[in-house]
Design a protein around this motif. Structure first.
Motif, mmCIF file in Angstrom:
data_model
loop_
_atom_site.group_PDB
_atom_site.id
_atom_site.type_symbol
_atom_site.label_atom_id
_atom_site.label_comp_id
_atom_site.label_asym_id
_atom_site.label_seq_id
_atom_site.Cartn_x
_atom_site.Cartn_y
_atom_site.Cartn_z
ATOM 1 N N VAL A 68 27.784 -40.043 85.442
ATOM 2 C CA VAL A 68 28.785 -40.464 84.470
ATOM 3 C C VAL A 68 29.790 -39.330 84.324
ATOM 4 O O VAL A 68 29.443 -38.235 83.868
ATOM 5 C CB VAL A 68 28.152 -40.795 83.104
ATOM 6 N N CYS A 69 31.022 -39.584 84.757
ATOM 7 C CA CYS A 69 32.052 -38.546 84.680
ATOM 8 C C CYS A 69 33.419 -39.210 84.663
ATOM 9 O O CYS A 69 33.553 -40.406 84.920
ATOM 10 C CB CYS A 69 31.942 -37.574 85.857
ATOM 11 N N SER A 70 34.443 -38.436 84.366
ATOM 12 C CA SER A 70 35.806 -38.941 84.345
ATOM 13 C C SER A 70 36.348 -39.076 85.765
ATOM 14 O O SER A 70 35.869 -38.401 86.681
ATOM 15 C CB SER A 70 36.704 -37.988 83.552
ATOM 16 N N PRO A 71 37.359 -39.937 85.974
ATOM 17 C CA PRO A 71 37.901 -40.142 87.322
ATOM 18 C C PRO A 71 38.387 -38.858 87.988
ATOM 19 O O PRO A 71 38.234 -38.691 89.191
ATOM 20 C CB PRO A 71 39.066 -41.113 87.083
ATOM 21 N N ASP A 72 38.960 -37.933 87.191
ATOM 22 C CA ASP A 72 39.499 -36.720 87.800
ATOM 23 C C ASP A 72 38.404 -35.746 88.242
ATOM 24 O O ASP A 72 38.685 -34.765 88.939
ATOM 25 C CB ASP A 72 40.478 -36.017 86.849
ATOM 26 N N ARG A 73 37.157 -36.012 87.858
ATOM 27 C CA ARG A 73 36.040 -35.160 88.289
ATOM 28 C C ARG A 73 35.170 -35.854 89.334
ATOM 29 O O ARG A 73 34.180 -35.287 89.797
ATOM 30 C CB ARG A 73 35.211 -34.737 87.081
ATOM 31 N N ARG A 74 35.526 -37.073 89.679
ATOM 32 C CA ARG A 74 34.739 -37.855 90.627
ATOM 33 C C ARG A 74 34.616 -37.149 91.982
ATOM 34 O O ARG A 74 33.515 -37.036 92.539
ATOM 35 C CB ARG A 74 35.372 -39.235 90.804
ATOM 36 N N ALA A 75 35.736 -36.680 92.517
ATOM 37 C CA ALA A 75 35.724 -36.046 93.835
ATOM 38 C C ALA A 75 34.828 -34.817 93.853
ATOM 39 O O ALA A 75 34.131 -34.559 94.849
ATOM 40 C CB ALA A 75 37.145 -35.679 94.252
ATOM 41 N N ALA A 76 34.826 -34.061 92.750
ATOM 42 C CA ALA A 76 33.994 -32.856 92.688
ATOM 43 C C ALA A 76 32.514 -33.219 92.768
ATOM 44 O O ALA A 76 31.732 -32.557 93.472
ATOM 45 C CB ALA A 76 34.285 -32.089 91.398
ATOM 46 N N TYR A 77 32.114 -34.278 92.062
ATOM 47 C CA TYR A 77 30.708 -34.689 92.105
ATOM 48 C C TYR A 77 30.346 -35.296 93.454
ATOM 49 O O TYR A 77 29.230 -35.093 93.958
ATOM 50 C CB TYR A 77 30.401 -35.666 90.971
ATOM 51 N N GLU A 78 31.265 -36.038 94.058
ATOM 52 C CA GLU A 78 30.993 -36.591 95.387
ATOM 53 C C GLU A 78 30.761 -35.465 96.394
ATOM 54 O O GLU A 78 29.842 -35.534 97.217
ATOM 55 C CB GLU A 78 32.157 -37.472 95.837
ATOM 56 N N ALA A 79 31.597 -34.430 96.334
ATOM 57 C CA ALA A 79 31.444 -33.309 97.258
ATOM 58 C C ALA A 79 30.141 -32.552 96.993
ATOM 59 O O ALA A 79 29.429 -32.153 97.929
ATOM 60 C CB ALA A 79 32.637 -32.364 97.132
ATOM 61 N N MET A 80 29.829 -32.372 95.721
ATOM 62 C CA MET A 80 28.618 -31.652 95.342
ATOM 63 C C MET A 80 27.361 -32.378 95.816
ATOM 64 O O MET A 80 26.437 -31.785 96.378
ATOM 65 C CB MET A 80 28.593 -31.499 93.816
#
Length: 368
Positions: free
Chosen positions: A69-81
């Motif tokens: 559960v995260c905001s759209p602007d942090r989505r890419a960071a979690y996908e990469a992580m």
């Protein structure tokens, strides 16, 4: 104070089942209910707790699904992580209500809640998970920087692990990997990669009931589409057992299976996206693969993982060619979409089995 009277959805959450299954329990008389003047069903909490106490629970299924559960602007960071955690399937949601619905319908292995923004809303969501007995098997992580952690609001949550973002991947590895190395893996003298949760992945494949079953139109249509749309002479839907690569559906290939060590899909099931090798004959270790060095002399491979409802990659949808080539971005998107449709077919079969289990359980309860 806990409510003495529950709505159908509240009863479903307490039981850890879907709202529809709770409705079946109410309509069948297993849970005594009544209608409000507005026509809504209500049940007593004591009735639900009594049912929990006397009902044999459904089999506990392992999961490789991780909800974020995260905001759209942090989505890419979690996908990469989380791309560094190959043994899981990740579903990212912005809205806590959508995430709650998904968690209630299929218990994941872990839930990660980003607290670096929308703090109050997501803190309430974490409290809900922490207080719901049916979610007790889920590993729950509050992802937060030092500034948020210092606020101390999370101290009262018993099952929530507060984890800095850069430590999440390591924490998930601990949750998802097999507790001990699987004993029934047959490597047959060849080297190929295994998922850290291979034992549980194999159990999920067995649970699917798909291996060594008859051809089905739903899967055959997908391999046909993959072959036609990607202009590939061979298209396969593979399932990887401990010793075999078995083809649930195939186009352009006579053989029905190969040894597991021959399978290029061993690499695909460790990916989140498309795994491709443009020229197998020039790329170790594939150049020594019996299907490359000898007949049928494959030269190109591209595959996308196919997953079950619990996030385990049970196999892959792949295309193969006898000449070197490369998929463009649009073709990769097509392959991913077709693999997602194959995953949906597997999930539909699992849902059907679960519904039949629930109805059988309901029938036994009403007869007892």
């Amino acid at each position: 104070m806990e409510k003495d009277v529950l709505t159908t959805s509240e009863a479903a959450k307490l039981l850890g089942i879907s709202v529809r299954t709770a409705q079946l329990l109410i309509e069948g008389g297993t849970l005594t209910s009544w209608k409000t003047p507005g026509g809504h069903r209500r049940v007593y909490r004591t009735e639900v707790e009594a049912l929990i106490a006397r009902t044999k629970p459904a089999p506990v299924l392992e999961s490789a699904l991780v909800i974020v559960v995260c905001s759209p602007d942090r989505r890419a960071a979690y996908e990469a992580m989380l791309a560094t955690v190959p043994e899981c399937t990740v579903a990212i949601h912005e809205d806590v209500h959508t995430a709650a619905f998904v968690i209630g319908s299929r218990l994941p292995a872990a839930v990660i809640v980003d607290l670096d923004d929308a703090y109050a809303d997501r803190l309430g969501f974490l409290k809900h998970i922490d207080m719901t007995p049916a979610f007790g098997a889920i590993a729950v992580f509050a992802s937060a920087g030092a500034g948020v952690i210092a606020r101390g609001d999370l101290a009262a949550l018993r099952r929530v692990t507060v984890t800095p973002p850069d430590q999440l991947a390591a924490a998930l590895h601990g949750v998802l990997r097999d507790r001990e190395a699987p004993r029934d893996i047959v490597v047959d003298g060849a080297s190929f990669p295994l998922a850290p949760n291979e034992g549980r992945r194999l159990a999920a494949l067995k649970r699917s009931g798909l291996v060594d079953t008859a051809p089905e139109d739903a899967f055959d249509r997908l391999t046909w589409l993959a072959s036609r749309s990607l202009k590939a002479p061979v298209a396969l839907l593979t399932l990887l057992t401990n010793s075999r690569q078995w083809f649930k559906s195939r186009v352009g290939l006579e053989m029905t299976e190969t040894p597991r060590s021959w399978s290029f899909c061993n690499h695909t099931i460790l990916q989140k996206g498309v795994f491709a090798v443009d020229d197998l004959a020039r790329e170790p270790p594939f150049d020594t693969n019996p299907a490359v060095a000898g007949a049928p002399h494959f030269r190109f491979y591209a595959g996308a993982p196919v997953t079950d409802p619990d996030g385990f990659a049970v196999g892959a949808l792949c295309v193969i060619d006898y000449e070197p080539r490369r998929l463009d971005a649009e073709q990769e998107k097509t392959l991913l979409a077709l693999a997602a449709l194959a995953s949906d077919e597997i999930r539909l079969r699992a849902t059907d089995r679960q519904l039949r289990w629930a109805l059988d359980s309901l029938d036994r309860q009403t007869k007892s």
